[in-house]
Design a protein around this motif. Structure first.
Motif, PDB file in Angstrom:
ATOM      1  N   LYS A 190       0.957  -1.173   0.070  1.00 22.09           N
ATOM      2  CA  LYS A 190       0.130  -0.033  -0.084  1.00 22.09           C
ATOM      3  C   LYS A 190       0.811   1.168   0.147  1.00 22.09           C
ATOM      4  N   ASP A 191       0.337   2.283  -0.388  1.00 20.06           N
ATOM      5  CA  ASP A 191       1.172   3.473  -0.548  1.00 20.06           C
ATOM      6  C   ASP A 191       1.432   3.863   0.804  1.00 20.06           C
ATOM      7  N   GLY A 192       2.718   4.261   0.860  1.00 20.10           N
ATOM      8  CA  GLY A 192       3.255   4.601   2.276  1.00 20.10           C
ATOM      9  C   GLY A 192       3.728   3.492   3.005  1.00 20.10           C
ATOM     10  N   ASP A 193       3.605   2.299   2.484  1.00 25.99           N
ATOM     11  CA  ASP A 193       4.305   1.195   3.478  1.00 25.99           C
ATOM     12  C   ASP A 193       5.700   1.363   4.070  1.00 25.99           C
ATOM     13  N   ARG A 194       5.980   0.833   5.075  1.00 28.22           N
ATOM     14  CA  ARG A 194       7.325   1.038   5.492  1.00 28.22           C
ATOM     15  C   ARG A 194       7.725  -0.680   5.785  1.00 28.22           C
ATOM     16  N   GLU A 221      14.332  -6.058  -3.868  1.00 29.95           N
ATOM     17  CA  GLU A 221      13.644  -4.750  -3.712  1.00 29.95           C
ATOM     18  C   GLU A 221      13.342  -4.352  -5.060  1.00 29.95           C
ATOM     19  N   THR A 222      14.163  -4.327  -6.189  1.00 31.37           N
ATOM     20  CA  THR A 222      13.846  -4.064  -7.476  1.00 31.37           C
ATOM     21  C   THR A 222      12.665  -4.789  -7.873  1.00 31.37           C
ATOM     22  N   ALA A 223      12.440  -5.949  -7.632  1.00 34.50           N
ATOM     23  CA  ALA A 223      11.166  -6.851  -7.942  1.00 34.50           C
ATOM     24  C   ALA A 223       9.934  -6.073  -7.347  1.00 34.50           C
ATOM     25  N   LEU A 224      10.083  -5.908  -5.975  1.00 32.35           N
ATOM     26  CA  LEU A 224       8.934  -5.206  -5.523  1.00 32.35           C
ATOM     27  C   LEU A 224       8.759  -3.819  -6.124  1.00 32.35           C
ATOM     28  N   HIS A 225       9.753  -3.149  -6.320  1.00 33.77           N
ATOM     29  CA  HIS A 225       9.505  -1.865  -6.989  1.00 33.77           C
ATOM     30  C   HIS A 225       8.693  -2.056  -8.514  1.00 33.77           C
ATOM     31  N   ALA A 226       9.011  -2.934  -9.146  1.00 36.34           N
ATOM     32  CA  ALA A 226       8.597  -3.088 -10.712  1.00 36.34           C
ATOM     33  C   ALA A 226       7.098  -3.790 -10.439  1.00 36.34           C
ATOM     34  N   ALA A 227       6.868  -4.498  -9.525  1.00 30.56           N
ATOM     35  CA  ALA A 227       5.625  -5.276  -9.291  1.00 30.56           C
ATOM     36  C   ALA A 227       4.670  -3.861  -8.630  1.00 30.56           C
ATOM     37  N   TYR A 228       5.041  -3.103  -8.200  1.00 32.16           N
ATOM     38  CA  TYR A 228       4.268  -1.963  -7.680  1.00 32.16           C
ATOM     39  C   TYR A 228       4.840  -0.745  -8.055  1.00 32.16           C
ATOM     40  N   PHE A 247       6.817   3.223  -1.461  1.00 30.25           N
ATOM     41  CA  PHE A 247       6.991   2.402  -0.073  1.00 30.25           C
ATOM     42  C   PHE A 247       8.633   2.662   0.252  1.00 30.25           C
ATOM     43  N   THR A 248       8.908   2.387   1.427  1.00 30.94           N
ATOM     44  CA  THR A 248      10.532   2.388   1.769  1.00 30.94           C
ATOM     45  C   THR A 248      10.633   0.872   2.221  1.00 30.94           C
ATOM     46  N   LEU A 249      11.937   0.658   2.230  1.00 29.95           N
ATOM     47  CA  LEU A 249      12.508  -0.909   2.629  1.00 29.95           C
ATOM     48  C   LEU A 249      13.566  -0.778   3.414  1.00 29.95           C
ATOM     49  N   ARG A 250      13.577  -1.423   4.428  1.00 29.92           N
ATOM     50  CA  ARG A 250      14.815  -1.378   5.470  1.00 29.92           C
ATOM     51  C   ARG A 250      15.286  -2.713   5.694  1.00 29.92           C
ATOM     52  N   ASN A 251      16.562  -3.080   5.469  1.00 31.18           N
ATOM     53  CA  ASN A 251      17.029  -4.581   5.662  1.00 31.18           C
ATOM     54  C   ASN A 251      17.956  -4.570   7.047  1.00 31.18           C
ATOM     55  N   LEU A 252      17.232  -5.207   8.035  1.00 32.08           N
ATOM     56  CA  LEU A 252      18.119  -5.309   9.327  1.00 32.08           C
ATOM     57  C   LEU A 252      18.454  -7.037   9.159  1.00 32.08           C
ATOM     58  N   GLY A 253      18.769  -7.356   8.231  1.00 26.25           N
ATOM     59  CA  GLY A 253      19.421  -8.848   8.146  1.00 26.25           C
ATOM     60  C   GLY A 253      20.840  -8.791   8.662  1.00 26.25           C
ATOM     61  N   TRP A 254      21.215  -9.772   9.591  1.00 27.24           N
ATOM     62  CA  TRP A 254      22.404  -9.841  10.150  1.00 27.24           C
ATOM     63  C   TRP A 254      23.021 -11.184   9.960  1.00 27.24           C
ATOM     64  N   SER A 255      24.314 -11.288   9.082  1.00 32.76           N
ATOM     65  CA  SER A 255      25.003 -12.340   9.014  1.00 32.76           C
ATOM     66  C   SER A 255      25.149 -13.184  10.222  1.00 32.76           C
ATOM     67  N   GLY A 256      24.804 -14.451  10.114  1.00 33.72           N
ATOM     68  CA  GLY A 256      24.926 -15.547  10.941  1.00 33.72           C
ATOM     69  C   GLY A 256      24.023 -15.586  12.166  1.00 33.72           C
ATOM     70  N   ASP A 257      22.827 -14.548  11.797  1.00 32.71           N
ATOM     71  CA  ASP A 257      21.782 -14.615  12.947  1.00 32.71           C
ATOM     72  C   ASP A 257      20.924 -15.823  12.896  1.00 32.71           C
ATOM     73  N   THR A 258      20.165 -15.837  14.187  1.00 36.89           N
ATOM     74  CA  THR A 258      19.177 -16.883  14.204  1.00 36.89           C
ATOM     75  C   THR A 258      17.883 -16.012  15.023  1.00 36.89           C
ATOM     76  N   VAL A 259      16.888 -16.877  14.854  1.00 32.84           N
ATOM     77  CA  VAL A 259      15.686 -16.209  15.438  1.00 32.84           C
ATOM     78  C   VAL A 259      15.772 -15.993  17.009  1.00 32.84           C
ATOM     79  N   HIS A 260      16.699 -16.569  17.422  1.00 28.72           N
ATOM     80  CA  HIS A 260      17.108 -16.167  19.003  1.00 28.72           C
ATOM     81  C   HIS A 260      18.137 -14.837  19.071  1.00 28.72           C
TER      82      HIS A 260
END
Length: 197
Positions: A9-13, A32-39, A44-57
């Motif tokens: 939706k417009d304004g999604d974060r 991210e490019t695929a999302l922008h192409a689809a919409y 919308f904005t996108l922030r990546n908080l991925g962290w190498s080696g991380d787990t759900v813990h």
């Protein structure tokens, strides 16, 4: 009535959280490019908080603290960004615990989702992508048997909570690639991110 199909939706974060698979997506930007192409008409904005080696813990985010502190950081950082959409992708690292670790993983995934519930963000659960039999990884089949258990657990949690589920595991396995998806059997290469986009 069936639930409405997921969409932006417009304004999604959007906030992505997860391990190395998510963090390294920043190198290539295909998702991210695929999302922008689809919409194309949606802002919308996108922030990546991925962290190498991380787990759900939150293990890798712990630094010199305990995994509990790492988990607190993960939740606090996510909430700080006031997301309207959260994409959660864990399971690769946890799968090394085999079948014995599935219940622990599932409980912690539920805890993470409960901890993020105050954001009221629409949540998408994404399974990890499979291991690939390329040097130096020679036991990909065995590792994928375990990984499939974690994918199934994620899918089950998504179904129970009526959340969107993206099956990265089946997506990659269904593809016939002219070049490897990964650099080393685990870490996705440019081709892998391109094909999964």
């Amino acid at each position: 009535d069936p639930p409405p199909k997921f969409g932006l939706k417009d304004g999604d974060r959007i906030v992505w959280i997860g391990n190395t698979l998510v963090e390294r997506e920043q190198r290539y930007g295909y998702w991210e490019t695929a999302l922008h192409a689809a919409y194309p008409k949606i802002n919308f904005t996108l922030r990546n908080l991925g962290w190498s080696g991380d787990t759900v813990h939150g293990d890798a985010r712990a630094g010199f603290d305990t995994p509990e502190k790492g988990f607190e950081r993960l939740v606090a950082l996510t909430k700080e960004l006031k997301p309207t959409v959260v994409v959660v992708c864990y399971g690769h690292n946890e799968s090394f615990d085999g079948e014995a670790g599935v219940e622990k993983f599932t409980k912690q995934l539920e805890k993470l989702l409960d901890s993020l519930a105050p954001t009221k963000a629409r949540t998408v659960l994404m399974s990890p992508t499979p291991f690939e039999k390329v040097a130096p990884l020679t036991d990909a089949e065995l590792r994928n048997k375990n990984l499939a258990l974690y994918r199934d657990a994620i899918k089950s949690v998504a179904g129970k909570r009526e959340l969107e589920f993206v099956d990265g595991f089946a997506n990659v396995q269904a593809q016939t690639a002219s070049e490897p998806h990964t650099e080393n059997g685990l870490h996705m290469a440019a081709a892998g991110y391109h094909n999964t986009a």
